[in-house]
Design an enzyme around this catalytic site. Structure first.
Site, PDB file in Angstrom:
ATOM      1  N   ASP A 162     -23.129   5.879   4.436  1.00  0.00           N
ATOM      2  CA  ASP A 162     -23.990   6.932   4.965  1.00  0.00           C
ATOM      3  C   ASP A 162     -25.452   6.658   4.600  1.00  0.00           C
ATOM      4  OD1 ASP A 162     -24.634   9.318   6.190  1.00  0.00           O
ATOM      5  OD2 ASP A 162     -23.248  10.535   5.011  1.00  0.00           O
ATOM      6  N   ASP A 205     -22.982  14.165  13.630  1.00  0.00           N
ATOM      7  CA  ASP A 205     -22.416  15.227  12.790  1.00  0.00           C
ATOM      8  C   ASP A 205     -21.954  16.396  13.639  1.00  0.00           C
ATOM      9  OD1 ASP A 205     -22.526  14.134  10.316  1.00  0.00           O
ATOM     10  OD2 ASP A 205     -24.407  15.082   9.713  1.00  0.00           O
TER      11      ASP A 205
HETATM   12  C1  DGJ Z   1     -23.640  13.148   6.602  1.00  0.00           C
HETATM   13  C2  DGJ Z   1     -22.472  12.612   7.370  1.00  0.00           C
HETATM   14  O1  DGJ Z   1     -22.800  12.451   8.699  1.00  0.00           O
HETATM   15  C3  DGJ Z   1     -21.288  13.528   7.181  1.00  0.00           C
HETATM   16  O2  DGJ Z   1     -20.212  13.091   7.949  1.00  0.00           O
HETATM   17  C4  DGJ Z   1     -20.936  13.564   5.732  1.00  0.00           C
HETATM   18  O3  DGJ Z   1     -20.505  12.303   5.315  1.00  0.00           O
HETATM   19  C5  DGJ Z   1     -22.136  14.007   4.928  1.00  0.00           C
HETATM   20  N1  DGJ Z   1     -23.300  13.231   5.223  1.00  0.00           N
HETATM   21  C6  DGJ Z   1     -21.854  13.939   3.450  1.00  0.00           C
HETATM   22  O4  DGJ Z   1     -22.951  14.178   2.701  1.00  0.00           O
END
Ligand code: DGJ
Length: 737
Positions: free
Chosen positions: A480, A550
């Protein structure tokens, strides 16, 4: 496919069965572009395509010679300050402050295959005959500086790659201030530009603009490719639609700052450019040093936007994505993020996993929250080891083994590039973040960016990750990156090298990925950046799949996945079914629709499976069976966009197997229409002469020609939610023989 050079006309012709790209050495020794487009037959001399003549105010290169003016010519890699007043492709500063250069052709090299770009992601070939390459060396004699224009043409794709390398053989140090990867001048301006723009949770919306005289463009100065603008730009004819008409797609294999622009000049020519964003970029080149730009991919299609997308899909799926997972079916996963956030207990994780296993899920992914003192987003980033034994009593090894014991693979989340101030890493190395010493770094999500331009920082993170991944049976890593870059200053660099930081940062990211891939070739990497903020071809070279957004709401996802498909194949798009009301937009959509959208991607779940009602569990089980049955088709088939959710109330797309024997059609309705009209959707990509059986009514045989020209009838009563809000259906078609 060939790259031909004619000594007499000083022309290069790169061609394959589908495209031609013709260059000529111009009267001033620079390179000009004579043509890029549909394949034309080769001949030795196309020089009539170089047009010139006297024009008032034009600047020429020789007195009394009124034919060649850079301003009115199609330049292949334009410079600044010598009479071409359009946007340059490069700029450099000499020690005396001058930016004037005079690069002239000095030699060239044609070779079979395609060489690697050291330290950078790029398209590759598996065997020499797949591509042929050309390097044109231009030299500025006064500086003893070379500029090498690199090209490869692929045998099987209407695609050319381009990149540029500057190398300094002179005594003088020069500072590169702008080095774009490609610049192409087109002969006219009857085009529209197409870009993929958006924001967090609504990435890659399709935006079309008509080109006008002047400059229009997009880019990112955020340190990553960004959710706001993807490193992609196409120009298409106004009449070009999804299926027909000319389009040129430009895509940059890069994950940092980028720029894409189209400039229409005074006499209606169009210059399209793509490369690293010049703002904040400065690369000093001392004697013996060189700089290699990222690679740009140029695709020509006369089969409309969908034709262009299919070329990018095949290229990126088979000649950009690499390694163990390239051709393998991807595991169906359950991710705990939307179910628990960072506040989980091991018991809860195992509970979700047990249910997942029972339903057919293959991979359990533990997201954010397992490391350091991570209780919330103010702490823990940078400490990639388990500290809180209450949460995970057996550490990562313990939970991974428990998950393995259930018969599932185990995956783990990292955010390697970031640090919280409340972490062991920051406490021992406060100078490892990007920021000049006399300034206060700006927080974003309470976190700061590690200086990945420094090898000791990357080494340190590598060692921590390597320790976790070698001690525990981890099969998947979600990488991430949850903030953009600010205060881009490296405390380890001299003042004159600060302009290198953002690019070196990206090289640091690529370097870490490469080391981890070499060390753990069977780990499946999924790239993520607050969802889809770093969904770019650079990442795909290391991570075969990307968390698309997301935003897991099915209706939003129709648009997000539709836009993403302009460049990126389904095999790269992470897509999960989540709970309702949806956590991002509060919408309540049917379980079926959520899966019917996510199915056209790398399928998974992101909710608390242990709380499913019996009826829901039954639905999930059958969705998983369906996904397993069809995932190869979804991953490798040709994708067709049928109806745009950006233009109406319905969305539709389909994927057809290479042999055209099988197809899946996804049809989606956004708002229910009371007493609406009959619905038909014209399919694409089928074999017109074959007959197909539809799973909705096996008693009828439909001709491929019929389904593509008359259309497939959508019956509202067969949709989930019976045609009301958010209804949908996936149809499976199989050819008779
Ligand atoms: C952002 C990601 O896109 C989510 O899927 C998740 O992993 C969060 N970060 C966790 O902090």
């Amino acid at each position: 496919m060939a790259v031909k050079y004619s000594e007499q006309s000083k022309e290069f012709h790169l061609f394959n069965g589908q495209i031609s790209y013709i260059l000529q050495i111009l009267p001033n020794g620079a390179v000009g572009n004579l043509y890029f487009g549909k394949r034309i037959r080769h001949k030795e001399d196309f020089s009539y395509l170089l047009e010139g003549g006297s024009r008032s105010l034009a600047v020429y290169t020789k007195e009394r010679d009124y034919f060649f003016s850079p301003q009115y010519s199609r330049m292949e890699y334009p410079c600044v300050g010598t009479g071409d007043f359009r946007e340059p492709a490069f700029e450099l500063r000499q020690e005396n402050g001058s930016r004037i250069t005079h690069f002239q052709y000095s030699s060239h090299r044609i070779y079979k295959g395609k060489e690697k770009l050291e330290g950078l992601p790029a398209l590759y070939v598996e065997a020499e005959p797949e591509a042929e390459s050309l390097e044109i060396r231009l030299t500025d004699e006064a500086l003893n500086l070379d500029c090498i224009l690199k090209y490869s043409i692929f045998r099987d794709f209407p695609a050319i790659t381009r990149s540029v390398n500057f190398s300094n053989r002179g005594e003088e140090r020069v500072v590169l201030e702008r080095v774009l990867s490609a610049s192409v001048d087109f002969a006219d301006s009857a085009y529209e530009s197409v870009q993929l723009s958006g924001a967090w949770a609504r990435e890659r919306s399709v935006v079309v603009r008509t080109l006008e005289q002047g400059l229009q463009g997009i880019g990112s100065r955020r340190g990553s490719s960004s959710a706001e603008q993807n490193p992609f730009l196409a120009i298409k004819r106004p009449y070009t639609n999804e299926r027909s008409g000319e389009v040129y797609g430009f895509s940059l294999i890069y994950s940092g700052n980028h720029i894409e622009q189209a400039e229409v000049d005074t006499c209606g020519m169009t210059r399209v450019q793509i490369g690293i964003h010049p703002d904040g970029f400065e690369w000093p080149l001392n004697r013996g040093e060189s700089f290699q730009s990222p690679e740009a991919v140029l695709v020509y299609s006369e089969q409309g936007l969908n034709g262009m997308s299919q070329v990018f899909h095949r290229l990126y799926r088979t000649r950009l994505v690499r390694g163990y997972w390239r051709d393998r079916e991807r595991p169906i996963l359950i991710n705990n993020w939307e179910a628990t956030g960072p506040e989980f207990t091991e018991e809860k994780l195992v509970e979700i996993a047990i249910k997942g296993k029972e339903l057919g899920i293959e991979l359990f992914v533990l997201d954010d929250g397992w490391f350091g003192n991570r209780e919330d987003d103010c702490r823990g980033l940078g400490d990639w080891y388990v500290k809180n034994m209450d949460k995970l009593p057996g550490g990562i090894q313990g939970i991974a083994e428990k998950i393995n014991g259930l018969g599932m693979k185990f995956g783990l989340w990292f955010e390697p590039e970031m640090v919280n101030k409340d972490s062991d890493l920051y406490r021992s190395h406060p100078d490892w973040i990007l920021c000049p010493p006399e300034r206060t770094p700006s927080p974003s999500r309470n976190q700061y960016v590690l200086d990945f331009s420094r090898s000791e920082v990357v080494d340190y993170i590598y060692r921590m990750m390597e320790a976790v991944l070698s001690q525990a049976p981890v099969s998947y890593v979600k990488w991430d990156m949850n903030r953009y870059m600010t205060e881009c200053y490296s405390r380890a660099k001299k003042p004159q090298d600060q302009g290198k930081v953002m690019h070196q940062y990206i090289l640091g990211v690529y370097g870490l990925y490469e080391r981890l891939i070499q060390r753990f070739p069977e780990i499946l990497f999924e790239s993520c950046s607050s969802g889809g903020a770093r969904y770019d071809p650079g990442m795909l070279y290391y991570a075969p799949q990307v968390w698309t957004s997301d935003d897991t709401d099915a209706i939003e996802r129709i648009k997000i996945q539709y836009g993403t498909s302009y460049v990126y194949p389904l095999s790269t798009m992470g897509a999960h079914v989540s709970e309702v009301p949806n956590q991002q937009v509060g919408r309540v959509t049917p379980f079926e629709t959520r899966a019917n959208v996510a199915m056209f991607g790398v399928f998974g779940y992101e909710l608390d499976l242990s709380r499913l009602r019996e009826e829901e569990a039954r639905i999930v089980r059958s969705q998983i069976m369906f996904a397993k049955r069809h995932r190869r088709l979804i991953m490798t088939g040709d994708f067709y966009r049928l109806s745009s959710p950006f233009q109406g109330n319905d969305g539709a797309w389909m994927v057809v197997s290479e042999d055209k024997r099988e197809a899946l059609v996804g049809w989606y309705r956004i708002s229910g229409i009371p007493n609406g009209g009959w619905i038909r959707v014209k399919l694409a990509g089928l074999a017109p002469e074959r007959n197909y059986i539809l799973d909705s009514d096996e008693s009828v045989l439909y001709g491929g020609d019929e389904l593509m020209n008359v259309g497939m009838v959508i019956k509202e009563r067969e949709l989930c939610n019976s045609g009301g809000d958010y209804s949908s259906r996936i149809y499976f078609l199989k050819s008779e023989e």
